[in-house]
Design a protein around this motif. Structure first.
Motif, PDB file in Angstrom:
ATOM      1  N   LYS A  67      53.876  73.360  13.219  1.00  0.00           N
ATOM      2  CA  LYS A  67      54.964  73.925  14.019  1.00  0.00           C
ATOM      3  C   LYS A  67      55.911  72.814  14.455  1.00  0.00           C
ATOM      4  O   LYS A  67      57.121  72.976  14.441  1.00  0.00           O
ATOM      5  N   ARG A  68      55.343  71.675  14.841  1.00  0.00           N
ATOM      6  CA  ARG A  68      56.150  70.517  15.248  1.00  0.00           C
ATOM      7  C   ARG A  68      56.988  70.029  14.083  1.00  0.00           C
ATOM      8  O   ARG A  68      58.152  69.703  14.234  1.00  0.00           O
ATOM      9  N   TYR A  71      59.901  72.363  13.532  1.00  0.00           N
ATOM     10  CA  TYR A  71      60.900  72.135  14.580  1.00  0.00           C
ATOM     11  C   TYR A  71      61.748  70.904  14.257  1.00  0.00           C
ATOM     12  O   TYR A  71      62.967  70.931  14.373  1.00  0.00           O
ATOM     13  N   LYS A  75      65.851  70.536  13.541  1.00  0.00           N
ATOM     14  CA  LYS A  75      66.716  69.624  14.284  1.00  0.00           C
ATOM     15  C   LYS A  75      67.481  68.697  13.349  1.00  0.00           C
ATOM     16  O   LYS A  75      68.668  68.439  13.536  1.00  0.00           O
TER      17      LYS A  75
END
Length: 81
Positions: A67-68, A71, A75
């Motif tokens: 998930k990180r 993300y 970005k």
């Protein structure tokens, strides 16, 4: 980002002089599960990272950490646009 060894899948161990990589032994992986690593992206397409602690490793993220990764990709894509 910083992650524990238990959140990483260890692919290979980077030689200290940077000349190449070697296999990571299961015994070493068991010893470093609780160690903290600074993790930097190596390849977005292959989802591989370099994890740096006392030694450096090529790693992939376990499912909890993906998930990180997603993300961070979002970005980066926002900055490119």
């Amino acid at each position: 980002m910083r992650l524990k060894g238990k959140d990483l899948i260890f692919i290979s161990w980077i030689n200290r002089d940077g000349s190449g990589v070697k296999d990571v032994k299961r015994e070493l992986i068991n010893l470093i599960q609780e160690d903290n690593f600074k993790v930097n992206c190596l390849s977005l397409s292959e989802k591989t990272y370099i994890a740096c602690g006392f030694n450096s490793f090529v790693v992939k993220l376990r499912n909890e950490s993906r998930k990180r990764h997603n993300y961070l990709v979002l970005k980066i894509n926002e900055r490119i646009k």
